[in-house]
Design a protein around this motif. Structure first.
Motif: not given
Length: 227
Positions: A140-144, A35, A173, A164-165, A32, A5, A168
């Motif tokens: 499972t990549p996300e921004h927090r 999981t 995924n 938010y997710a 970033y 991602s 990929t």
């Protein structure tokens, strides 16, 4: 390496100063989070590679955290001979899940005070070794992030969160990382010999590329030691 991602690290006002009320110009700190779930009955060892340009990633103002066994272990990405690329290796037990976070290092007062960190790039994943059975991983990549209050010393500071997710590169995924070298070869019953292993040309290019990268990293570390 397989593309995972994009990523974006931020410590910046969400709007240019002076463009509206102070609440609009609050600072956001964004990191970033990736999981990685190991779906196999064997431990896996993988390598993540983070690539960023203008600006490059800098281990002096970022921090990497991994959580595999319910504890946060702090560390840094590993520089390579290419200043745009940094790597990170980790092991994940069978049927277990790891969380890897790449964050702005807000423990440094200047990172928050300057409010100017903005790094964008992309993430790749590969095996950390050539041999062994294939790996099947769910990614499972996300921004927090956190919005900091305009006055952090206020009696009741106003913090807000975002998460938010990210899409990929591999829809669904599910990532399968195949072994480049075959570990178990059948016995040739006609002459009792183990036949020679053959590696497809595309995978041979991957092997050579990974070997060249490892050599570059070793040379860079030797240069750092000598300096």
């Amino acid at each position: 390496m397989a593309l995972v991602s994009t990523f974006e690290l931020l410590v910046k006002p969400i709007a240019p100063p002076g463009s509206g009320p102070a609440a609009v110009a609050r600072t956001v700190v964004q990191g970033y989070f990736l999981t990685i779930a190991n779906t196999k009955n064997i431990p896996v060892r993988v390598r993540l590679q983070f690539t960023a340009t203008t600006p490059n990633l800098d281990i002096t103002n970022t921090v990497t955290i991994r959580d595999v066994l319910g504890n946060n272990i702090f560390g840094d990405l590993v520089p390579t001979a290419d200043p745009r690329k940094l790597t990170y290796n980790l092991s994940i037990p069978a049927h277990d899940t790891a969380l890897v976070s790449l964050l702005p290092d807000v423990s440094q007062p200047k990172v928050v005070a300057e409010k100017s960190l903005e790094i964008r790039g992309y993430v790749e994943i590969s095996r950390a070794s050539f041999i062994g059975p294939s790996y099947e991983l769910l990614l499972t990549p996300e921004h927090r992030g956190t919005f900091l209050p305009d006055n952090i010393n206020a009696p009741i500071p106003d913090f807000d969160q975002l998460a938010y997710a990210l899409p990929t590169a591999n829809p669904g995924n599910l990532y399968k990382l195949n072994s480049v070298l075959v570990p178990d070869l059948p016995l040739d019953v006609d002459n009792g010999q183990i036949p020679d292993a053959t590696v497809p040309s595309g995978e041979m290019q991957q092997i050579l590329g990974m070997i060249a990268q490892r050599i570059d990293e070793i040379e860079q570390r030797m240069t750092d030691v000598r300096s």
